[in-house]
Design a protein around this motif. Structure first.
Motif, short mmCIF file in Angstrom:
data_model
loop_
_atom_site.label_atom_id
_atom_site.label_comp_id
_atom_site.label_asym_id
_atom_site.label_seq_id
_atom_site.Cartn_x
_atom_site.Cartn_y
_atom_site.Cartn_z
N GLY A 88 8.49 0.72 13.85
CA GLY A 88 8.64 0.72 12.41
C GLY A 88 8.32 2.06 11.79
N LEU A 89 8.40 2.10 10.47
CA LEU A 89 8.16 3.33 9.72
C LEU A 89 6.70 3.42 9.29
N PHE A 90 6.29 4.66 9.06
CA PHE A 90 4.98 4.97 8.52
C PHE A 90 5.20 6.00 7.44
N VAL A 91 4.67 5.74 6.25
CA VAL A 91 4.69 6.74 5.18
C VAL A 91 3.23 7.02 4.84
N GLY A 92 2.87 8.29 4.90
CA GLY A 92 1.53 8.71 4.50
C GLY A 92 1.62 9.35 3.12
N LEU A 93 0.82 8.88 2.19
CA LEU A 93 0.76 9.47 0.85
C LEU A 93 -0.66 9.98 0.64
N TYR A 94 -0.76 11.26 0.28
CA TYR A 94 -2.06 11.91 0.15
C TYR A 94 -2.13 12.64 -1.19
N ASN A 95 -2.98 12.16 -2.06
CA ASN A 95 -3.19 12.81 -3.35
C ASN A 95 -4.25 13.88 -3.14
N GLU A 118 -0.64 -1.19 2.56
CA GLU A 118 -1.55 -0.06 2.76
C GLU A 118 -2.52 -0.42 3.88
N ALA A 119 -2.32 0.19 5.04
CA ALA A 119 -3.05 -0.20 6.25
C ALA A 119 -4.53 0.19 6.23
N LEU A 120 -4.89 1.28 5.59
CA LEU A 120 -6.30 1.69 5.58
C LEU A 120 -7.18 0.70 4.82
N SER A 121 -6.69 0.23 3.68
CA SER A 121 -7.49 -0.70 2.88
C SER A 121 -7.19 -2.15 3.22
N GLY A 122 -6.00 -2.41 3.75
CA GLY A 122 -5.59 -3.77 4.04
C GLY A 122 -5.04 -4.51 2.84
N TYR A 123 -4.68 -3.77 1.79
CA TYR A 123 -4.19 -4.39 0.56
C TYR A 123 -2.71 -4.12 0.34
N ASP A 124 -2.06 -5.07 -0.34
CA ASP A 124 -0.70 -4.84 -0.81
C ASP A 124 -0.77 -3.84 -1.95
N LEU A 125 0.30 -3.10 -2.13
CA LEU A 125 0.35 -2.11 -3.20
C LEU A 125 0.55 -2.78 -4.55
N GLN A 126 -0.06 -2.22 -5.56
CA GLN A 126 0.13 -2.69 -6.93
C GLN A 126 1.04 -1.69 -7.62
N PRO A 136 -4.87 7.04 -6.32
CA PRO A 136 -6.14 7.45 -6.93
C PRO A 136 -6.48 8.89 -6.57
N PRO A 137 -7.38 9.52 -7.31
CA PRO A 137 -7.78 10.89 -6.99
C PRO A 137 -8.22 11.01 -5.52
N TYR A 138 -7.70 12.01 -4.85
CA TYR A 138 -7.99 12.29 -3.44
C TYR A 138 -7.72 11.09 -2.54
N GLY A 139 -6.84 10.21 -2.98
CA GLY A 139 -6.51 9.01 -2.21
C GLY A 139 -5.61 9.31 -1.03
N ALA A 140 -5.79 8.52 0.03
CA ALA A 140 -4.93 8.59 1.21
C ALA A 140 -4.44 7.18 1.49
N TRP A 141 -3.12 7.02 1.51
CA TRP A 141 -2.52 5.71 1.80
C TRP A 141 -1.68 5.82 3.05
N TRP A 142 -1.87 4.89 3.97
CA TRP A 142 -1.06 4.78 5.17
C TRP A 142 -0.20 3.53 4.99
N LEU A 143 1.07 3.74 4.70
CA LEU A 143 1.96 2.64 4.39
C LEU A 143 2.81 2.25 5.59
N VAL A 144 2.81 0.97 5.89
CA VAL A 144 3.64 0.38 6.93
C VAL A 144 4.23 -0.90 6.35
N GLU A 145 5.16 -1.50 7.08
CA GLU A 145 5.73 -2.77 6.63
C GLU A 145 4.65 -3.84 6.69
N ARG A 146 4.65 -4.69 5.70
CA ARG A 146 3.69 -5.80 5.65
C ARG A 146 3.69 -6.49 7.02
N PRO A 147 2.52 -6.77 7.61
CA PRO A 147 2.47 -7.32 8.96
C PRO A 147 3.30 -8.58 9.18
#
Length: 153
Positions: A88-95, A118-126, A136-147
Motif C-alpha cells: 500500500g501507500l504511505f504519505v508522510g506529512l511533516y509540519n 494516521e498510524a502514529l496516533s492511531g486516529y482517523d483524520l479530522q 498541528p505545529p511541528y506535527g508529523a503524520w504517517w498516513l496509510v489506508e485505514r487498516p
C-alpha cells in the motif's frame, strides 16, 4: 534520553576537527535510569521513540526498498512525502513550523489513500467541510489506508 549537546566537545583530544561530537555526549546514567519514568524528560523522549519504532515495525511501506518522493503541496511549511509499496501507500506529512498548516485531503485521496489513517496516533483524520486537513505545529503524520480497508491496486 533527551540529552543536551556537549558544549565542550572541542576540548577533547581528537574531537576538535569534527563537530559531530557536539551531539555525542557521554551517556548520562541518571537519565538512562529514568527512561521508563514518563514524569521525566528522559522517559518521555525514550517512550516516544520506542512508540515510533513499534509503529514503524508494523508498516512495510517504510521498508528501504520503497522509494520516497517529495510531493508538491503548495505550503512551504509542510514536507509531504510518498512511498509506494506492494502492501500500500504511505504519505508522510511533516509540519516544520510553529503554526498549524493546511493540506488538502483531496491530494492524498488522488494518490490512492481513500480513507487515510494516521498510524502514529492511531486516529482517523479530522477534515473540515472545505476538505482541508490542519497539521498541528511541528506535527508529523504517517498516513496509510485505514487498516480495515484495502487500497485499490
Amino acid at each position: 534520553l533527551g540529552q543536551t549537546n556537549d558544549p565542550g566537545w572541542m576540548e577533547e583530544p581528537g574531537h576538535e576537527e569534527d563537530n559531530c561530537w557536539a551531539h555525542r555526549t557521554r551517556l548520562d546514567w541518571t537519565r538512562a535510569a529514568q527512561r521508563h519514568d514518563l514524569r521525566t524528560v528522559a522517559g518521555r523522549v525514550f517512550g516516544g521513540l520506542a512508540h515510533i519504532a513499534r509503529v514503524r515495525s508494523r508498516l512495510p511501506q517504510l521498508h528501504a526498498a520503497a522509494p520516497t518522493t517529495v510531493l508538491p503541496d503548495g505550503d512551504d511549511g509542510v514536507l509531504a512525502t510518498l512511498r509506494r509499496h506492494p502492501s500500500g501507500l504511505f504519505v508522510g506529512l511533516y509540519n516544520v513550523t510553529e503554526r498549524s498548516r493546511p493540506f488538502p485531503l483531496g491530494l492524498i485521496q488522488a494518490l490512492g489513500l481513500i480513507r487515510p489513517y494516521e498510524a502514529l496516533s492511531g486516529y482517523d483524520l479530522q477534515v473540515g467541510a472545505d476538505g482541508i486537513l490542519w497539521l498541528p505545529p511541528y506535527g508529523a503524520w504517517w498516513l496509510v489506508e485505514r487498516p480495515d480497508m484495502k487500497s485499490p491496486a
